[in-house]
Design a protein around this motif. Structure first.
Motif, PDB file in Angstrom:
ATOM      1  N   TYR A 114       3.195   2.187  -2.593  1.00 23.13           N
ATOM      2  CA  TYR A 114       3.799   1.590  -1.409  1.00 23.13           C
ATOM      3  C   TYR A 114       2.633   1.303  -0.464  1.00 23.13           C
ATOM      4  CZ  TYR A 114       3.418   6.590  -0.359  1.00 23.13           C
ATOM      5  OH  TYR A 114       2.941   7.876  -0.235  1.00 23.13           O
ATOM      6  N   THR A 115       2.879   1.004   0.798  1.00 22.22           N
ATOM      7  CA  THR A 115       1.769   0.645   1.686  1.00 22.22           C
ATOM      8  C   THR A 115       1.757   1.563   2.901  1.00 22.22           C
ATOM      9  OG1 THR A 115       2.243  -1.642   1.035  1.00 22.22           O
ATOM     10  CG2 THR A 115       0.639  -1.339   2.779  1.00 22.22           C
ATOM     11  N   THR A 116       0.560   1.914   3.369  1.00 21.76           N
ATOM     12  CA  THR A 116       0.456   2.658   4.627  1.00 21.76           C
ATOM     13  C   THR A 116      -0.671   2.062   5.467  1.00 21.76           C
ATOM     14  OG1 THR A 116      -1.104   4.290   3.730  1.00 21.76           O
ATOM     15  CG2 THR A 116       1.235   4.856   3.633  1.00 21.76           C
ATOM     16  N   ALA A 139      -5.789   1.456 -10.233  1.00 18.54           N
ATOM     17  CA  ALA A 139      -5.397   2.862 -10.309  1.00 18.54           C
ATOM     18  C   ALA A 139      -4.227   3.000  -9.342  1.00 18.54           C
ATOM     19  CB  ALA A 139      -6.545   3.764  -9.914  1.00 18.54           C
ATOM     20  N   ILE A 140      -3.039   3.174  -9.884  1.00 13.23           N
ATOM     21  CA  ILE A 140      -1.819   3.228  -9.059  1.00 13.23           C
ATOM     22  C   ILE A 140      -1.567   4.677  -8.659  1.00 13.23           C
ATOM     23  CG2 ILE A 140       0.679   2.823  -9.039  1.00 13.23           C
ATOM     24  CD1 ILE A 140       0.115   0.556 -11.121  1.00 13.23           C
ATOM     25  N   THR A 141      -1.465   4.919  -7.366  1.00 13.15           N
ATOM     26  CA  THR A 141      -1.328   6.300  -6.897  1.00 13.15           C
ATOM     27  C   THR A 141       0.039   6.527  -6.244  1.00 13.15           C
ATOM     28  OG1 THR A 141      -2.320   5.738  -4.766  1.00 13.15           O
ATOM     29  CG2 THR A 141      -3.820   6.540  -6.478  1.00 13.15           C
ATOM     30  N   LYS A 142       0.427   7.792  -6.219  1.00 12.91           N
ATOM     31  CA  LYS A 142       1.631   8.250  -5.504  1.00 12.91           C
ATOM     32  C   LYS A 142       2.924   7.594  -5.979  1.00 12.91           C
ATOM     33  CE  LYS A 142       0.001  10.287  -1.334  1.00 12.91           C
ATOM     34  NZ  LYS A 142       0.052  10.315   0.121  1.00 12.91           N
ATOM     35  N   LEU A 143       2.994   7.253  -7.259  1.00 12.93           N
ATOM     36  CA  LEU A 143       4.232   6.684  -7.793  1.00 12.93           C
ATOM     37  C   LEU A 143       5.378   7.683  -7.630  1.00 12.93           C
ATOM     38  CD1 LEU A 143       5.295   4.134  -9.297  1.00 12.93           C
ATOM     39  CD2 LEU A 143       4.983   5.392 -11.425  1.00 12.93           C
ATOM     40  N   ASP A 144       5.050   8.973  -7.720  1.00 17.87           N
ATOM     41  CA  ASP A 144       6.067  10.027  -7.618  1.00 17.87           C
ATOM     42  C   ASP A 144       6.780  10.022  -6.261  1.00 17.87           C
ATOM     43  OD1 ASP A 144       3.290  10.811  -6.968  1.00 17.87           O
ATOM     44  OD2 ASP A 144       4.269  12.586  -6.127  1.00 17.87           O
ATOM     45  N   VAL A 145       6.085   9.544  -5.224  1.00 17.58           N
ATOM     46  CA  VAL A 145       6.669   9.577  -3.873  1.00 17.58           C
ATOM     47  C   VAL A 145       7.908   8.668  -3.798  1.00 17.58           C
ATOM     48  CG1 VAL A 145       6.205   9.040  -1.428  1.00 17.58           C
ATOM     49  CG2 VAL A 145       4.471  10.198  -2.807  1.00 17.58           C
ATOM     50  N   LEU A 146       7.957   7.647  -4.666  1.00 22.63           N
ATOM     51  CA  LEU A 146       9.078   6.703  -4.626  1.00 22.63           C
ATOM     52  C   LEU A 146      10.312   7.216  -5.371  1.00 22.63           C
ATOM     53  CD1 LEU A 146       7.218   3.277  -5.045  1.00 22.63           C
ATOM     54  CD2 LEU A 146       8.026   4.359  -2.944  1.00 22.63           C
ATOM     55  N   SER A 147      10.185   8.338  -6.084  1.00 18.64           N
ATOM     56  CA  SER A 147      11.342   8.889  -6.808  1.00 18.64           C
ATOM     57  C   SER A 147      12.478   9.162  -5.830  1.00 18.64           C
ATOM     58  CB  SER A 147      10.969  10.212  -7.490  1.00 18.64           C
ATOM     59  OG  SER A 147      10.050   9.991  -8.519  1.00 18.64           O
ATOM     60  N   GLY A 148      13.709   8.866  -6.258  1.00 24.34           N
ATOM     61  CA  GLY A 148      14.874   9.213  -5.437  1.00 24.34           C
ATOM     62  C   GLY A 148      15.384   8.055  -4.597  1.00 24.34           C
ATOM     63  N   LEU A 149      14.675   6.932  -4.576  1.00 22.73           N
ATOM     64  CA  LEU A 149      15.165   5.767  -3.817  1.00 22.73           C
ATOM     65  C   LEU A 149      15.968   4.869  -4.771  1.00 22.73           C
ATOM     66  CD1 LEU A 149      11.877   4.980  -1.829  1.00 22.73           C
ATOM     67  CD2 LEU A 149      13.955   6.032  -0.923  1.00 22.73           C
ATOM     68  N   ASP A 150      17.144   4.448  -4.336  1.00 19.47           N
ATOM     69  CA  ASP A 150      18.007   3.655  -5.220  1.00 19.47           C
ATOM     70  C   ASP A 150      17.384   2.303  -5.560  1.00 19.47           C
ATOM     71  OD1 ASP A 150      19.928   5.590  -5.279  1.00 19.47           O
ATOM     72  OD2 ASP A 150      20.953   4.842  -3.478  1.00 19.47           O
ATOM     73  N   THR A 151      16.868   1.678  -4.512  1.00 22.65           N
ATOM     74  CA  THR A 151      16.307   0.331  -4.683  1.00 22.65           C
ATOM     75  C   THR A 151      14.923   0.301  -4.053  1.00 22.65           C
ATOM     76  OG1 THR A 151      18.527  -0.529  -4.394  1.00 22.65           O
ATOM     77  CG2 THR A 151      16.738  -2.112  -4.216  1.00 22.65           C
ATOM     78  N   ASP A 178      12.581   2.211   9.500  1.00 24.04           N
ATOM     79  CA  ASP A 178      13.870   2.874   9.304  1.00 24.04           C
ATOM     80  C   ASP A 178      13.702   4.232   8.611  1.00 24.04           C
ATOM     81  OD1 ASP A 178      13.105   2.210   6.797  1.00 24.04           O
ATOM     82  OD2 ASP A 178      14.746   0.834   6.373  1.00 24.04           O
ATOM     83  N   GLU A 179      14.817   4.762   8.169  1.00 28.33           N
ATOM     84  CA  GLU A 179      14.829   6.070   7.511  1.00 28.33           C
ATOM     85  C   GLU A 179      13.994   6.094   6.233  1.00 28.33           C
ATOM     86  OE1 GLU A 179      18.552   8.121   6.291  1.00 28.33           O
ATOM     87  OE2 GLU A 179      19.076   7.723   8.382  1.00 28.33           O
ATOM     88  N   THR A 180      14.027   4.973   5.502  1.00 29.38           N
ATOM     89  CA  THR A 180      13.258   4.917   4.256  1.00 29.38           C
ATOM     90  C   THR A 180      11.768   5.103   4.558  1.00 29.38           C
ATOM     91  OG1 THR A 180      14.884   3.365   3.405  1.00 29.38           O
ATOM     92  CG2 THR A 180      12.834   3.542   2.170  1.00 29.38           C
ATOM     93  N   GLY A 181      11.313   4.449   5.639  1.00 31.71           N
ATOM     94  CA  GLY A 181       9.907   4.601   6.039  1.00 31.71           C
ATOM     95  C   GLY A 181       9.585   6.049   6.363  1.00 31.71           C
ATOM     96  N   GLU A 182      10.517   6.690   7.065  1.00 34.41           N
ATOM     97  CA  GLU A 182      10.313   8.100   7.427  1.00 34.41           C
ATOM     98  C   GLU A 182      10.301   9.003   6.206  1.00 34.41           C
ATOM     99  OE1 GLU A 182      12.794   9.889  10.518  1.00 34.41           O
ATOM    100  OE2 GLU A 182      12.414   8.059  11.668  1.00 34.41           O
ATOM    101  N   THR A 183      11.206   8.692   5.271  1.00 38.76           N
ATOM    102  CA  THR A 183      11.271   9.483   4.033  1.00 38.76           C
ATOM    103  C   THR A 183       9.935   9.392   3.292  1.00 38.76           C
ATOM    104  OG1 THR A 183      13.597   8.965   3.867  1.00 38.76           O
ATOM    105  CG2 THR A 183      12.550   9.764   1.856  1.00 38.76           C
ATOM    106  N   ILE A 184       9.428   8.166   3.171  1.00 35.68           N
ATOM    107  CA  ILE A 184       8.154   7.966   2.460  1.00 35.68           C
ATOM    108  C   ILE A 184       7.032   8.700   3.202  1.00 35.68           C
ATOM    109  CG2 ILE A 184       6.421   6.232   1.803  1.00 35.68           C
ATOM    110  CD1 ILE A 184       8.730   4.281   1.256  1.00 35.68           C
ATOM    111  N   GLN A 185       7.043   8.597   4.541  1.00 35.30           N
ATOM    112  CA  GLN A 185       5.988   9.242   5.340  1.00 35.30           C
ATOM    113  C   GLN A 185       5.980  10.751   5.109  1.00 35.30           C
ATOM    114  OE1 GLN A 185       6.064  11.257   8.406  1.00 35.30           O
ATOM    115  NE2 GLN A 185       3.826  11.183   8.391  1.00 35.30           N
ATOM    116  N   LYS A 186       7.175  11.335   5.113  1.00 39.26           N
ATOM    117  CA  LYS A 186       7.283  12.792   4.955  1.00 39.26           C
ATOM    118  C   LYS A 186       6.962  13.196   3.527  1.00 39.26           C
ATOM    119  CE  LYS A 186      10.392  14.147   8.636  1.00 39.26           C
ATOM    120  NZ  LYS A 186      11.296  13.037   8.983  1.00 39.26           N
ATOM    121  N   LYS A 187       7.591  12.509   2.575  1.00 36.05           N
ATOM    122  CA  LYS A 187       7.416  12.880   1.170  1.00 36.05           C
ATOM    123  C   LYS A 187       5.971  12.673   0.710  1.00 36.05           C
ATOM    124  CE  LYS A 187       9.834  12.551  -3.125  1.00 36.05           C
ATOM    125  NZ  LYS A 187      10.490  11.635  -4.021  1.00 36.05           N
ATOM    126  N   GLY A 188       5.371  11.605   1.229  1.00 29.74           N
ATOM    127  CA  GLY A 188       3.990  11.312   0.828  1.00 29.74           C
ATOM    128  C   GLY A 188       2.960  12.081   1.649  1.00 29.74           C
TER     129      GLY A 188
END
Ligand code: IMP
Length: 482
Positions: free
Chosen positions: A322-324, A381-393, A337-347
């Motif tokens: 994803y992008t930061t 080299a693709i990093t942090k793919l695991d952070v996206l787990s759990g998102l429907d779309t 939105d919430e998705t951004g916050e989820t990614i921020q926290k999870k990542g």
């Protein structure tokens, strides 16, 4: 002897044609996204050598792509590790045998006895910070001899007035115009380099030259500090005393990096060039003026170290799934939105140097394609793919609408980038925790499809996929040194 190897060494793929040389002590590491920290331990396992190569690693987005983990992994195969740009605006924390090391300047390869580290001429070096890093290593039983570290004679030195001017100029800017710099004096130091009044490592060693250069700079900077910024002046004698002591301390490390790298290359050594920040922070090609003050792109691996371009074999682009972005400036695919916050926290998305919260958004392949083109990237080299787990779309931006017109490249002006509306395609996500996956084939189909889509949209093969902070959580598809 100590060597650093990636965890993948522990289970080599059959048929890679690697040869073992027993008896080396091996350090293995894990990188923790949430803390920006690596943990490691020493162990003895067999060691093998691969083909000789010179490899550049760069960030493809706005920095913080997870270069630390990948550089650490590749350092296992390298003999020499080179910083070629930036300064202590970059940051990287490692924990080895329970001891914490924070590096802003020295490549983390310094932790291994058999790696030679270089700080190239393209870096701006704060001697106080470097000495703290050296002292930290010594206090932990790892004194660094000059045989292990060379600082280029041409490396520009960050002076106290650079830090002061960095802060003063940021404070003086209006809201919306602030860059959000790290406040380390990076911009003013590069500014002096270009204005030809910078002080280089070799100049520090020439007492009378240093005195004259400092006197001229102090007079000019005091004018700026007092008259333009209404700030307190700096004291010439104080800086002279402080920096003369640094010069004495660092003198044994200052040498000709270009010559040493050429010798290493001719001797068949593997050389790893470690980029800092990311392509969109490049002074020429990034989202100017919201950029850092150096060229963060691969070409600077050569100009920033004195290494010939024809000798670079591979350029690895680190792409976060994803992008930061940390600091100010446009970021078309930013999520509010919430998705951004989820990614921020999870990542665990906090700036490694300043601790600031990183802004988060969807993957933007306009940005990544830009990086592929500007750096000549041969593998992602693709990093942090695991952070996206759990998102429907999941959404991927592949072009922008700018004032009613569609574009697939980054617009030229800051106003146009600010106006850019990403055009997204939506792809299905995956629910599974993928942290335990060790082969690309074992990823959920939708995660594999996401990686494939990244490859297709950027026209670049993935050479590695990271599914967690630990070294073992790395799917190495192709090794640039093998
Ligand atoms: P400077 O490099 O301190 O002048 O900061 C200029 C811009 O680059 C700011 O937006 C910083 O947040 C950003 N920046 C500098 N270094 C890094 C880094 O290592 N990672 C991410 N952003 C960075």
């Amino acid at each position: 002897m100590i060597a650093c190897v990636p965890a993948s060494y522990l289970s080599p793929h059959p048929g890679r044609g690697l040869t073992f040389q027993p008896g080396l002590t091996i350090l293995t590491f894990a990188f923790h996204h949430s803390t920006g920290t690596e943990t490691g331990n020493r162990r003895s396992i067999p060691f093998w050598r691969n083909k000789m190569a010179s490899v550049v690693v760069v960030g493809t987005q706005w920095g913080d792509e997870g270069k630390g983990k990948i550089v650490d992994l590749l350092t296992g195969y390298a003999d020499c590790v080179v910083r070629f740009q930036g300064g202590n605006n970059a940051g990287h924390t490692l924990v080895v045998d329970g001891k914490k090391f924070v590096f802003h300047l020295i490549p983390s390869g310094i932790l291994y006895e058999n790696k030679k580290c270089f700080i190239g001429n393209g870096v701006v070096l704060d001697p106080k910070v470097l000495i703290e890093e050296l002292d930290g290593l010594a206090a932990n039983g790892m004194p660094i001899s000059p045989e292990r570290l060379t600082i280029s004679e041409h490396t520009h030195i960050i002076m106290p007035y650079h830090r002061m001017l960095d802060g003063a100029s940021e404070s003086a800017k209006k809201e919306g115009a602030k860059i959000g710099t790290t406040g380390r004096g990076i911009g003013p130091a590069y500014g002096d380099k270009v204005l030809r009044c910078g002080i280089r490592a070799a100049d520090l060693l020439d007492e009378s030259l240093f005195r004259d250069m400092l006197a001229e700079n102090v007079a000019e900077k005091n004018f700026l500090l007092e008259k333009k910024y209404n700030a307190a002046p700096i004291d010439f004698e104080e800086i002279l005393r402080e920096y003369s002591a640094y010069a004495e301390r660092l003198a044994p490390y200052i040498g000709n990096v270009a010559v040493e790298l050429e010798e290493a290359r001719k001797a068949g050594k593997n050389i790893l060039f470690e980029g800092a920040q990311g392509t969109q922070l490049d002074i020429d090609h990034g989202t100017y003026p919201f950029v850092t003050s150096s060229n963060t792109t691969a070409g600077n691996a050569c100009t920033g170290s004195g290494f010939g371009p024809a000798h670079i074999d591979e350029v690895i682009g680190i792409v976060k799934a994803y992008t930061t972005r940390v600091g100010e400036g446009p970021f078309p695919s930013e999520l509010f939105d919430e998705t951004g916050e989820t990614i921020q926290k999870k990542g665990g998305e906090f700036g490694a140097t300043t601790g600031r919260k990183r802004r988060c958004g969807w993957l933007d392949t306009v940005v990544v394609r830009e990086a592929v083109r500007l750096n000549g990237i041969t593998g992602m080299a693709i990093t942090k793919l695991d952070v996206l787990s759990g998102l429907d779309t999941l959404k991927i931006a592949d072009s922008y609408e700018v004032n009613g017109r569609r574009t697939a490249v980054m617009p030229p002006t800051i106003h146009q980038i600010q106006a850019a509306q990403p055009v997204y395609e939506e792809v299905p996500g995956w629910q599974e925790d993928i942290g335990a996956v060790r082969s690309i084939d074992d990823l959920p189909q939708t995660a594999r499809d996401y990686v494939k889509r990244m490859e297709d949209l950027t026209g670049t093969p993935a050479m590695l996929v990271s599914v967690g902070p630990d070294r073992a959580q790395t799917l190495l598809l192709r090794n640039p040194f093998a």
